[in-house]
Scaffold this motif. Structure first.
Motif, PDB file in Angstrom:
ATOM      1  N   LYS A  80       0.809  -1.227   0.000  1.00 61.19           N
ATOM      2  CA  LYS A  80       0.000   0.000   0.000  1.00 61.19           C
ATOM      3  C   LYS A  80       0.841   1.274   0.000  1.00 61.19           C
ATOM      4  CE  LYS A  80      -4.160  -1.950   1.987  1.00 61.19           C
ATOM      5  NZ  LYS A  80      -5.143  -1.935   3.051  1.00 61.19           N
ATOM      6  N   TYR A  83       2.330   1.723  -3.521  1.00 57.97           N
ATOM      7  CA  TYR A  83       1.244   2.006  -4.460  1.00 57.97           C
ATOM      8  C   TYR A  83       0.808   3.466  -4.341  1.00 57.97           C
ATOM      9  CZ  TYR A  83      -3.330   1.785  -6.693  1.00 57.97           C
ATOM     10  OH  TYR A  83      -4.416   2.038  -7.487  1.00 57.97           O
ATOM     11  N   ALA A  84       0.552   3.892  -3.109  1.00 54.31           N
ATOM     12  CA  ALA A  84       0.098   5.272  -2.881  1.00 54.31           C
ATOM     13  C   ALA A  84       1.164   6.286  -3.297  1.00 54.31           C
ATOM     14  CB  ALA A  84      -0.282   5.464  -1.420  1.00 54.31           C
ATOM     15  N   ARG A  87       1.459   6.479  -7.158  1.00 57.24           N
ATOM     16  CA  ARG A  87       0.294   7.183  -7.707  1.00 57.24           C
ATOM     17  C   ARG A  87       0.409   8.689  -7.448  1.00 57.24           C
ATOM     18  NH1 ARG A  87      -4.402   4.252  -9.063  1.00 57.24           N
ATOM     19  NH2 ARG A  87      -4.957   6.346  -9.698  1.00 57.24           N
ATOM     20  N   GLU A 115      -5.171  -1.237 -14.878  1.00 57.88           N
ATOM     21  CA  GLU A 115      -4.471  -0.601 -13.767  1.00 57.88           C
ATOM     22  C   GLU A 115      -4.588  -1.492 -12.548  1.00 57.88           C
ATOM     23  OE1 GLU A 115      -4.526   3.540 -12.875  1.00 57.88           O
ATOM     24  OE2 GLU A 115      -5.174   4.034 -14.915  1.00 57.88           O
ATOM     25  N   GLU A 118      -6.507  -0.922  -6.441  1.00 57.45           N
ATOM     26  CA  GLU A 118      -6.037  -0.427  -5.148  1.00 57.45           C
ATOM     27  C   GLU A 118      -6.290  -1.434  -4.032  1.00 57.45           C
ATOM     28  OE1 GLU A 118      -6.390   3.541  -2.333  1.00 57.45           O
ATOM     29  OE2 GLU A 118      -7.633   3.367  -4.126  1.00 57.45           O
ATOM     30  N   GLU A 119      -7.412  -2.164  -4.112  1.00 58.99           N
ATOM     31  CA  GLU A 119      -7.739  -3.108  -3.044  1.00 58.99           C
ATOM     32  C   GLU A 119      -6.797  -4.317  -3.013  1.00 58.99           C
ATOM     33  OE1 GLU A 119     -10.439  -3.958  -6.578  1.00 58.99           O
ATOM     34  OE2 GLU A 119      -9.814  -2.178  -5.495  1.00 58.99           O
ATOM     35  N   ALA A 121      -3.483  -3.931  -3.286  1.00 59.49           N
ATOM     36  CA  ALA A 121      -2.250  -3.484  -2.626  1.00 59.49           C
ATOM     37  C   ALA A 121      -2.310  -3.954  -1.182  1.00 59.49           C
ATOM     38  CB  ALA A 121      -2.113  -1.971  -2.711  1.00 59.49           C
TER      39      ALA A 121
END
Length: 128
Positions: A80, A83-84, A87, A115, A118-119, A121
């Protein structure tokens, strides 16, 4: 002239790898702990050893971002925080629905990769 425009030709793509076999390298199931990273810049390929990119002097994603400067990351998994952070820096993260580097990059160029959700990650792996 615009018919020959290839946006991927101007993007730096990073993919974690399990091996160094050029375009036929297998994509790693790990991101930050991958033994190798591919840097695809236009049509050129450079493969670097993971420990030379990620030395442990800060967050793994930050070292990778600083040293390889990706516009795109293609991976099977990612934490996470990474990933964040990617982005936030404008790096697009794609899910590597492929076995080899060649297959993943060709799918990406054709717009066939989605892509990274997000869930998917995960919480970061902590080494003790």
């Amino acid at each position: 002239m615009l018919n020959n425009y290839k946006p991927y030709a101007y993007m730096r793509v990073v993919v974690p790898l399990d091996e160094n076999r050029g375009w036929d390298s297998k994509i790693s199931d790990e991101f930050g702990h991958a033994p190798y990273f591919a840097l695809v810049d236009g049509d050129s390929l450079t493969i670097v050893e993971g420990p030379k990119v990620i030395t442990g002097r800060g967050p793994r994603w930050a070292e990778l971002y600083t040293k390889l400067k990706p516009d795109v990351v293609i991976t099977k998994e990612i934490g996470k925080p990474a990933y964040a952070a990617f982005r936030q820096k404008g790096v697009t993260v794609y899910y590597a629905d492929a076995k080899t580097l060649r297959e993943a990059v060709e799918k990406w160029k054709r717009g066939e990769l989605r892509e990274f959700p997000e869930e998917l990650a995960h919480e970061p792996h902590h080494e003790h």
